[in-house]
Motif scaffolding. Sequence first.
Motif, short mmCIF file in Angstrom:
data_model
loop_
_atom_site.label_atom_id
_atom_site.label_comp_id
_atom_site.label_asym_id
_atom_site.label_seq_id
_atom_site.Cartn_x
_atom_site.Cartn_y
_atom_site.Cartn_z
N SER A 1 -22.45 -53.27 49.77
CA SER A 1 -23.00 -52.76 48.51
C SER A 1 -22.19 -51.61 47.90
O SER A 1 -21.97 -51.59 46.67
CB SER A 1 -24.47 -52.36 48.68
N PRO A 2 -21.69 -50.63 48.69
CA PRO A 2 -20.85 -49.60 48.06
C PRO A 2 -19.55 -50.16 47.48
O PRO A 2 -19.03 -49.63 46.49
CB PRO A 2 -20.57 -48.62 49.21
N VAL A 3 -19.02 -51.21 48.10
CA VAL A 3 -17.79 -51.83 47.61
C VAL A 3 -18.04 -52.47 46.24
O VAL A 3 -17.22 -52.35 45.32
CB VAL A 3 -17.27 -52.87 48.62
N LYS A 4 -19.18 -53.11 46.10
CA LYS A 4 -19.53 -53.71 44.81
C LYS A 4 -19.64 -52.63 43.73
O LYS A 4 -19.18 -52.82 42.60
CB LYS A 4 -20.84 -54.50 44.94
N ARG A 5 -20.22 -51.50 44.08
CA ARG A 5 -20.31 -50.39 43.12
C ARG A 5 -18.92 -49.91 42.72
O ARG A 5 -18.64 -49.67 41.53
CB ARG A 5 -21.11 -49.25 43.73
N THR A 6 -18.02 -49.78 43.70
CA THR A 6 -16.66 -49.33 43.41
C THR A 6 -15.96 -50.28 42.45
O THR A 6 -15.31 -49.86 41.49
CB THR A 6 -15.85 -49.21 44.71
N ILE A 7 -16.10 -51.58 42.68
CA ILE A 7 -15.45 -52.57 41.82
C ILE A 7 -15.99 -52.46 40.40
O ILE A 7 -15.21 -52.45 39.42
CB ILE A 7 -15.65 -53.98 42.38
N ALA A 8 -17.30 -52.37 40.26
CA ALA A 8 -17.89 -52.29 38.92
C ALA A 8 -17.43 -51.04 38.17
O ALA A 8 -17.07 -51.11 36.98
CB ALA A 8 -19.41 -52.33 39.03
N LEU A 9 -17.42 -49.90 38.83
CA LEU A 9 -17.02 -48.66 38.17
C LEU A 9 -15.52 -48.65 37.87
O LEU A 9 -15.10 -48.22 36.79
CB LEU A 9 -17.39 -47.46 39.04
N ALA A 10 -14.71 -49.13 38.81
CA ALA A 10 -13.27 -49.14 38.58
C ALA A 10 -12.89 -50.09 37.46
O ALA A 10 -12.00 -49.79 36.65
CB ALA A 10 -12.55 -49.52 39.87
N ALA A 11 -13.56 -51.24 37.40
CA ALA A 11 -13.24 -52.23 36.37
C ALA A 11 -13.57 -51.73 34.97
O ALA A 11 -12.98 -52.19 33.98
CB ALA A 11 -13.98 -53.53 36.65
N ALA A 12 -14.49 -50.79 34.87
CA ALA A 12 -14.82 -50.21 33.57
C ALA A 12 -13.82 -49.15 33.14
O ALA A 12 -13.82 -48.72 31.98
CB ALA A 12 -16.22 -49.59 33.62
N ALA A 13 -12.94 -48.74 34.06
CA ALA A 13 -12.03 -47.63 33.78
C ALA A 13 -10.56 -48.00 33.86
O ALA A 13 -9.72 -47.27 33.31
CB ALA A 13 -12.30 -46.48 34.76
N ALA A 14 -10.21 -49.09 34.53
CA ALA A 14 -8.80 -49.39 34.79
C ALA A 14 -8.63 -50.88 35.05
O ALA A 14 -9.59 -51.66 35.02
CB ALA A 14 -8.30 -48.58 35.99
N HIS A 15 -7.39 -51.26 35.32
CA HIS A 15 -7.11 -52.64 35.72
C HIS A 15 -7.53 -52.83 37.18
O HIS A 15 -7.19 -52.03 38.05
CB HIS A 15 -5.61 -52.93 35.58
N VAL A 16 -8.28 -53.91 37.45
CA VAL A 16 -8.76 -54.19 38.80
C VAL A 16 -8.44 -55.63 39.19
O VAL A 16 -8.64 -56.55 38.38
CB VAL A 16 -10.28 -53.94 38.91
#
Length: 291
Positions: free
Chosen positions: A195-210
């Motif tokens: 679950s924390p990994v999913k949060r990281t992906i969602a937040l990073a994708a809103a800010a940068a290339h993922v």
Amino acid sequence: MEALYYEKKPANAIHCMLCPHHCLIPPGHCGRCHTRYNDAGILLALNYGQCTSMALDPVEKKPLQRFHPGSFILSLGSWGCNFHCSFCQNWQISQDIPSYEEISPQDAVRLAIQLKKRGNIGIAYTYNEPIIWYEFLRQTAPLIHKAGLYNVVVTNGFIEEAPLRELLPLIDAWNIDIKSFDENFYLRRCKGALSPVKRTIALAAAAAHVEVTTLLIPGENDKIEEIEKTAHWLSKIDPQIPFHLTRYFPQYKMSLPATPISTLRSGAAAAKKWLDYVYIGNVPDDDLDQV
């Protein structure tokens, strides 16, 4: 160096808040990552500036297929990890303390600038888990931006929200692992959580290339249904997130045979139902392509 993101507790104990493990560390001990040490009530980052691996890599090797393709990036790694994956492909530096050389943020930036003539576009923090190299990364990344270069993080994504949000303005591209889309796999095989990994992906994708990577392990996380579930979830964030399915080879504590290339291709075809860009990796060049 004194670490960031911790609280002092009674009897000189320390509550580390860098990652979701939230280690409670007594004096004279380290957290689960082995890099954050309680020195009489002060949390030290033992691996600060300790570089175990350095190379000028094609950016596609990170893997990043859709971030400045054809360029190179200076890749730096330290030692330690906040996961303990039984199948780790870099266990010699993630689960042990190998030889290293000391490097300062200024040294790293100077080297990155010198390598521009060889096509270098910046620094990738990679090889072991860069999240637990947090202080070095946090100090180096602004200097890289000041030099007109890019920062890339290759990570398991297991970080708390506050330190992640501090990094987001500094990082231009992320490759984040989804080890499996099953919480039980994370607990059993990685000593972590999804679950924390999913949060990281969602937040990073809103800010940068993922871009996202899953290492497919036979009989462990290679079911078509699970791959498709991962792809479907990613598509709800952005169907243009590139998804890499990479081939496992026996390493560390896992001796299962290597992933059949047919499994990678079948999984990629299933993921392509939801995502625009799906790739397979860790395979011979003749098979290394977009599905």
